[in-house]
Design an enzyme around this catalytic site. Sequence first.
Site, PDB file in Angstrom:
ATOM      1  N   GLY A   1      54.990  21.370   9.492  1.00 40.59           N
ATOM      2  CA  GLY A   1      53.865  22.071   9.811  1.00 40.59           C
ATOM      3  C   GLY A   1      54.019  23.717   9.159  1.00 40.59           C
ATOM      4  O   GLY A   1      54.606  23.815   8.276  1.00 40.59           O
TER       5      GLY A   1
ATOM      6  N   ARG B   1      51.804  34.227  22.854  1.00 37.03           N
ATOM      7  CA  ARG B   1      53.061  34.844  22.267  1.00 37.03           C
ATOM      8  C   ARG B   1      53.644  34.160  21.050  1.00 37.03           C
ATOM      9  O   ARG B   1      53.988  33.331  21.008  1.00 37.03           O
ATOM     10  CB  ARG B   1      54.008  35.101  23.492  1.00 37.03           C
ATOM     11  CG  ARG B   1      53.452  35.826  24.629  1.00 37.03           C
ATOM     12  CD  ARG B   1      54.544  35.691  25.669  1.00 37.03           C
ATOM     13  NE  ARG B   1      54.658  34.376  26.633  1.00 37.03           N
ATOM     14  CZ  ARG B   1      55.192  34.295  27.565  1.00 37.03           C
ATOM     15  NH1 ARG B   1      56.301  35.246  27.950  1.00 37.03           N
ATOM     16  NH2 ARG B   1      55.407  33.264  28.080  1.00 37.03           N
TER      17      ARG B   1
ATOM     18  N   LYS C   1      58.239  17.218  13.107  1.00 45.51           N
ATOM     19  CA  LYS C   1      56.888  17.095  12.641  1.00 45.51           C
ATOM     20  C   LYS C   1      56.559  18.486  11.755  1.00 45.51           C
ATOM     21  O   LYS C   1      56.805  19.576  12.142  1.00 45.51           O
ATOM     22  CB  LYS C   1      56.090  17.289  13.865  1.00 45.51           C
ATOM     23  CG  LYS C   1      54.621  17.206  13.500  1.00 45.51           C
ATOM     24  CD  LYS C   1      54.113  15.867  13.925  1.00 45.51           C
ATOM     25  CE  LYS C   1      52.786  15.935  13.635  1.00 45.51           C
ATOM     26  NZ  LYS C   1      52.258  14.592  13.144  1.00 45.51           N
TER      27      LYS C   1
ATOM     28  N   VAL D   1      58.282  29.766  34.140  1.00 46.73           N
ATOM     29  CA  VAL D   1      59.582  29.452  34.475  1.00 46.73           C
ATOM     30  C   VAL D   1      59.574  29.694  36.025  1.00 46.73           C
ATOM     31  O   VAL D   1      60.026  28.722  36.709  1.00 46.73           O
ATOM     32  CB  VAL D   1      60.732  30.143  33.612  1.00 46.73           C
ATOM     33  CG1 VAL D   1      62.234  30.070  34.577  1.00 46.73           C
ATOM     34  CG2 VAL D   1      60.969  29.779  32.318  1.00 46.73           C
TER      35      VAL D   1
ATOM     36  N   LYS E   1      50.712  26.574  20.815  1.00 44.98           N
ATOM     37  CA  LYS E   1      50.707  25.204  20.443  1.00 44.98           C
ATOM     38  C   LYS E   1      49.917  24.758  21.539  1.00 44.98           C
ATOM     39  O   LYS E   1      49.155  25.322  22.257  1.00 44.98           O
ATOM     40  CB  LYS E   1      52.249  24.503  21.102  1.00 44.98           C
ATOM     41  CG  LYS E   1      52.614  24.765  22.495  1.00 44.98           C
ATOM     42  CD  LYS E   1      53.781  23.943  22.605  1.00 44.98           C
ATOM     43  CE  LYS E   1      54.140  23.917  24.332  1.00 44.98           C
ATOM     44  NZ  LYS E   1      55.297  23.096  24.630  1.00 44.98           N
TER      45      LYS E   1
ATOM     46  N   CYS F   1      59.771  31.537  23.139  1.00 42.78           N
ATOM     47  CA  CYS F   1      61.268  31.172  23.265  1.00 42.78           C
ATOM     48  C   CYS F   1      61.729  31.052  21.861  1.00 42.78           C
ATOM     49  O   CYS F   1      62.811  31.881  21.443  1.00 42.78           O
ATOM     50  CB  CYS F   1      61.274  29.858  23.810  1.00 42.78           C
ATOM     51  SG  CYS F   1      61.076  30.307  25.809  1.00 42.78           S
TER      52      CYS F   1
ATOM     53  N   GLY G   1      56.529  28.954  16.942  1.00 43.78           N
ATOM     54  CA  GLY G   1      56.138  30.258  17.512  1.00 43.78           C
ATOM     55  C   GLY G   1      56.249  30.087  19.203  1.00 43.78           C
ATOM     56  O   GLY G   1      57.349  29.447  19.464  1.00 43.78           O
TER      57      GLY G   1
ATOM     58  N   ARG H   1      59.247  22.996  28.735  1.00 42.12           N
ATOM     59  CA  ARG H   1      58.496  23.357  27.775  1.00 42.12           C
ATOM     60  C   ARG H   1      57.254  23.692  28.310  1.00 42.12           C
ATOM     61  O   ARG H   1      56.716  23.143  29.289  1.00 42.12           O
ATOM     62  CB  ARG H   1      58.383  21.971  26.950  1.00 42.12           C
ATOM     63  CG  ARG H   1      59.569  21.382  26.072  1.00 42.12           C
ATOM     64  CD  ARG H   1      59.291  20.020  25.856  1.00 42.12           C
ATOM     65  NE  ARG H   1      59.084  19.221  27.181  1.00 42.12           N
ATOM     66  CZ  ARG H   1      59.135  17.800  27.045  1.00 42.12           C
ATOM     67  NH1 ARG H   1      59.056  17.146  25.882  1.00 42.12           N
ATOM     68  NH2 ARG H   1      59.139  17.329  28.036  1.00 42.12           N
TER      69      ARG H   1
ATOM     70  N   ASN I   1      67.999  25.822  21.906  1.00 44.89           N
ATOM     71  CA  ASN I   1      66.861  26.266  21.121  1.00 44.89           C
ATOM     72  C   ASN I   1      67.223  26.452  19.522  1.00 44.89           C
ATOM     73  O   ASN I   1      66.241  26.075  18.819  1.00 44.89           O
ATOM     74  CB  ASN I   1      66.381  27.771  21.803  1.00 44.89           C
ATOM     75  CG  ASN I   1      65.620  27.612  23.042  1.00 44.89           C
ATOM     76  OD1 ASN I   1      65.104  26.402  23.474  1.00 44.89           O
ATOM     77  ND2 ASN I   1      65.120  28.658  23.609  1.00 44.89           N
TER      78      ASN I   1
HETATM   79  N1  LIG Z   1      58.242  30.070  28.693  1.00 45.92           N
HETATM   80  C1  LIG Z   1      59.084  29.268  28.710  1.00 45.92           C
HETATM   81  O1  LIG Z   1      58.789  28.260  27.847  1.00 45.92           O
HETATM   82  C2  LIG Z   1      60.690  29.379  28.896  1.00 45.92           C
HETATM   83  C3  LIG Z   1      61.240  28.357  28.613  1.00 45.92           C
HETATM   84  C4  LIG Z   1      62.742  28.347  28.986  1.00 45.92           C
HETATM   85  C5  LIG Z   1      63.301  29.767  29.348  1.00 45.92           C
HETATM   86  N2  LIG Z   1      62.437  30.649  29.195  1.00 45.92           N
HETATM   87  C6  LIG Z   1      63.206  32.080  29.671  1.00 45.92           C
HETATM   88  O2  LIG Z   1      62.696  32.279  31.086  1.00 45.92           O
HETATM   89  C7  LIG Z   1      62.229  33.597  31.193  1.00 45.92           C
HETATM   90  C8  LIG Z   1      60.816  33.692  31.959  1.00 45.92           C
HETATM   91  O3  LIG Z   1      60.230  33.561  30.783  1.00 45.92           O
HETATM   92  P1  LIG Z   1      58.375  33.259  31.404  1.00 45.92           P
HETATM   93  O4  LIG Z   1      57.802  32.393  30.034  1.00 45.92           O
HETATM   94  O5  LIG Z   1      58.276  32.526  32.640  1.00 45.92           O
HETATM   95  O6  LIG Z   1      57.871  34.670  31.268  1.00 45.92           O
HETATM   96  P2  LIG Z   1      56.513  35.403  31.867  1.00 45.92           P
HETATM   97  O7  LIG Z   1      56.599  36.558  31.006  1.00 45.92           O
HETATM   98  O8  LIG Z   1      55.584  34.235  31.915  1.00 45.92           O
HETATM   99  O9  LIG Z   1      56.959  35.860  33.429  1.00 45.92           O
HETATM  100  C9  LIG Z   1      58.008  36.723  33.653  1.00 45.92           C
HETATM  101  C10 LIG Z   1      57.362  37.404  35.014  1.00 45.92           C
HETATM  102  O10 LIG Z   1      58.353  38.172  35.351  1.00 45.92           O
HETATM  103  C11 LIG Z   1      57.853  39.392  36.260  1.00 45.92           C
HETATM  104  N3  LIG Z   1      58.623  40.394  35.965  1.00 45.92           N
HETATM  105  C12 LIG Z   1      59.190  41.457  35.328  1.00 45.92           C
HETATM  106  N4  LIG Z   1      59.960  41.924  35.811  1.00 45.92           N
HETATM  107  C13 LIG Z   1      60.092  42.060  36.804  1.00 45.92           C
HETATM  108  C14 LIG Z   1      60.810  42.755  37.971  1.00 45.92           C
HETATM  109  N5  LIG Z   1      61.708  43.644  37.673  1.00 45.92           N
HETATM  110  N6  LIG Z   1      60.749  42.143  39.109  1.00 45.92           N
HETATM  111  C15 LIG Z   1      59.924  41.125  39.717  1.00 45.92           C
HETATM  112  N7  LIG Z   1      59.111  40.378  38.546  1.00 45.92           N
HETATM  113  C16 LIG Z   1      59.317  40.785  37.327  1.00 45.92           C
HETATM  114  C17 LIG Z   1      56.369  39.488  35.333  1.00 45.92           C
HETATM  115  O11 LIG Z   1      55.410  40.478  35.941  1.00 45.92           O
HETATM  116  C18 LIG Z   1      55.978  38.205  34.658  1.00 45.92           C
HETATM  117  O12 LIG Z   1      55.000  37.560  35.794  1.00 45.92           O
HETATM  118  C19 LIG Z   1      62.428  34.395  29.725  1.00 45.92           C
HETATM  119  O13 LIG Z   1      64.055  34.917  29.828  1.00 45.92           O
HETATM  120  C20 LIG Z   1      62.475  33.154  28.907  1.00 45.92           C
HETATM  121  O14 LIG Z   1      62.962  33.189  27.564  1.00 45.92           O
HETATM  122  C21 LIG Z   1      61.155  30.654  29.140  1.00 45.92           C
END
Ligand SMILES: NC(=O)c1ccc[n+]([C@@H]2O[C@H](COP(=O)([O-])OP(=O)(O)OC[C@H]3O[C@@H](n4cnc5c(N)ncnc54)[C@H](O)[C@@H]3O)[C@@H](O)[C@H]2O)c1
Length: 425
Positions: free
Chosen positions: A248, A322, A246, A11, A315, A255, A252, A149, A203
């Site tokens: 399946g 994860r 779809k 993100v 996926k 999110c 997973g 996504r 979601n």
């Molecule tokens: N991955 C997705 O598809 C997606 C989509 C929408 C929303 N989200 C939400 O967005 C958020 C981030 O998701 P993501 O997949 O990018 O997570 P991620 O685990 O890929 O990245 C999170 C990052 O935050 C860093 N971090 C943790 N604590 C920290 C701190 N105190 N200071 C600075 N950096 C810190 C970690 O080192 C890591 O690099 C989550 O809440 C998730 O639910 C994710």
Amino acid sequence: MNILIVGTGYVGLATGIALAKKGHKVRFYDKDKEKIKLLKKGKLFFFEPLLQEALKEFTKNQNVFFFDNLKEALENIEIVFVCVGTPILKDGRTNSKDIEKAIKEIKKYATKDLVVAIKSTINPKVYTSIKNILASSKFHLSVNPEFLREGSALNDSLNPSRIVIGTENEYAKKILDKLYAPFEAPKIFTDPMSAILTKYASNAFLAMKISFINEIANLSDRIGANIDDIALGTGLDPRIGKDYLKAGIGFGGSCLPKDTKNMVKYAKEIGIRLDLINSVNKINERQYKVVIEKLQKHLVSLKSRTIAIFGLSFKGDTDDLRNSISLKIIKDLEKEGAILRLHDYLAFKKAKKIINNAFISDIPYFVAEGSEAIVIATDWKEYSHLDWEKIRKLMKGNLIIDGRNILDKDLLKKIGFVYEGIGRK
Ligand SMILES: NC(=O)c1ccc[n+]([C@@H]2O[C@H](COP(=O)([O-])OP(=O)(O)OC[C@H]3O[C@@H](n4cnc5c(N)ncnc54)[C@H](O)[C@@H]3O)[C@@H](O)[C@H]2O)c1
């Protein structure tokens, strides 16, 4: 505008690079120094299409900067986007340790007025805690949920379907409106709780569509109907829509399972039952078992049977493991005493670090060799273009369990495979 992204995961990076592409100056900070070291060299530590190239381009253009020191990173910043992970504990509650730590540090080092936009997915309880930490007129808090996504993160950030901004703070609203001016998406300005619930509702709805079609697929399997036709005939109704229908072996990733569980748990804590969403989770948790049942139907005992799993990531087009359904299948098959051969185009390296006692490769033909059955566990589109005649010759058996309904069943049957999809006649 001068922007800081805190948390350089999927993100954070996609959001920041998209904002840099729109002409903003973007700084990134992560608590993980190793990640920042790699990013400074223009290297991404996970696979995400288009992001690697864009990262290189913008690091060269000096529009994008990386910091491992938050105090320095915050100097002259107008907006900080909080994009750190918000995982859940075993019981479904949020593990808010990281996000609260990030917020406390932002509070400590901010020297002037700052818009704090929360992109991480948080529930109302976590929001209240953040609001209490930042209770000073210097901070202008807003909730700006992310809907990207994995696999199309940068494109989604550049062309979002909607931008939701939840705030009670007029200054934050004005600044974020200006920031997002170059984006064509509809903007929804609302209060923080509604923004939070918009993310959870989105979601939950996607998860519901998946569990719904999976439940129908299980029925379809029993009565000899064809789920592909059913999904098409249902999804063409514009009130329903064909996306996420779809069938399946379940959803997973980082999110959908996390957010739906967290939603149910949080609601329970405040005395509200979310029966529908709870059922969506329950259906999902058992759906992968259809693979084990189908294998047992054909092979009877799985002890010492050589089974190939095609796909390890949650996926296609990502190396993210994860909450991958594939890993659940692997665990069950290990318990049954099967001999495992595992394939993934990208996640094979990460898988090697966590899975012992299995042959793991990024070459599907190597993995197919000597196997009695192949399970398609991830929807890598490359699987439908493999040389299945060659695979048939390499295998010891001829069973295919297509857990993602992506293969041409008629072609496979012609080659001599015993084919089982999910709810496919
Ligand atoms: N991955 C997705 O598809 C997606 C989509 C929408 C929303 N989200 C939400 O967005 C958020 C981030 O998701 P993501 O997949 O990018 O997570 P991620 O685990 O890929 O990245 C999170 C990052 O935050 C860093 N971090 C943790 N604590 C920290 C701190 N105190 N200071 C600075 N950096 C810190 C970690 O080192 C890591 O690099 C989550 O809440 C998730 O639910 C994710």
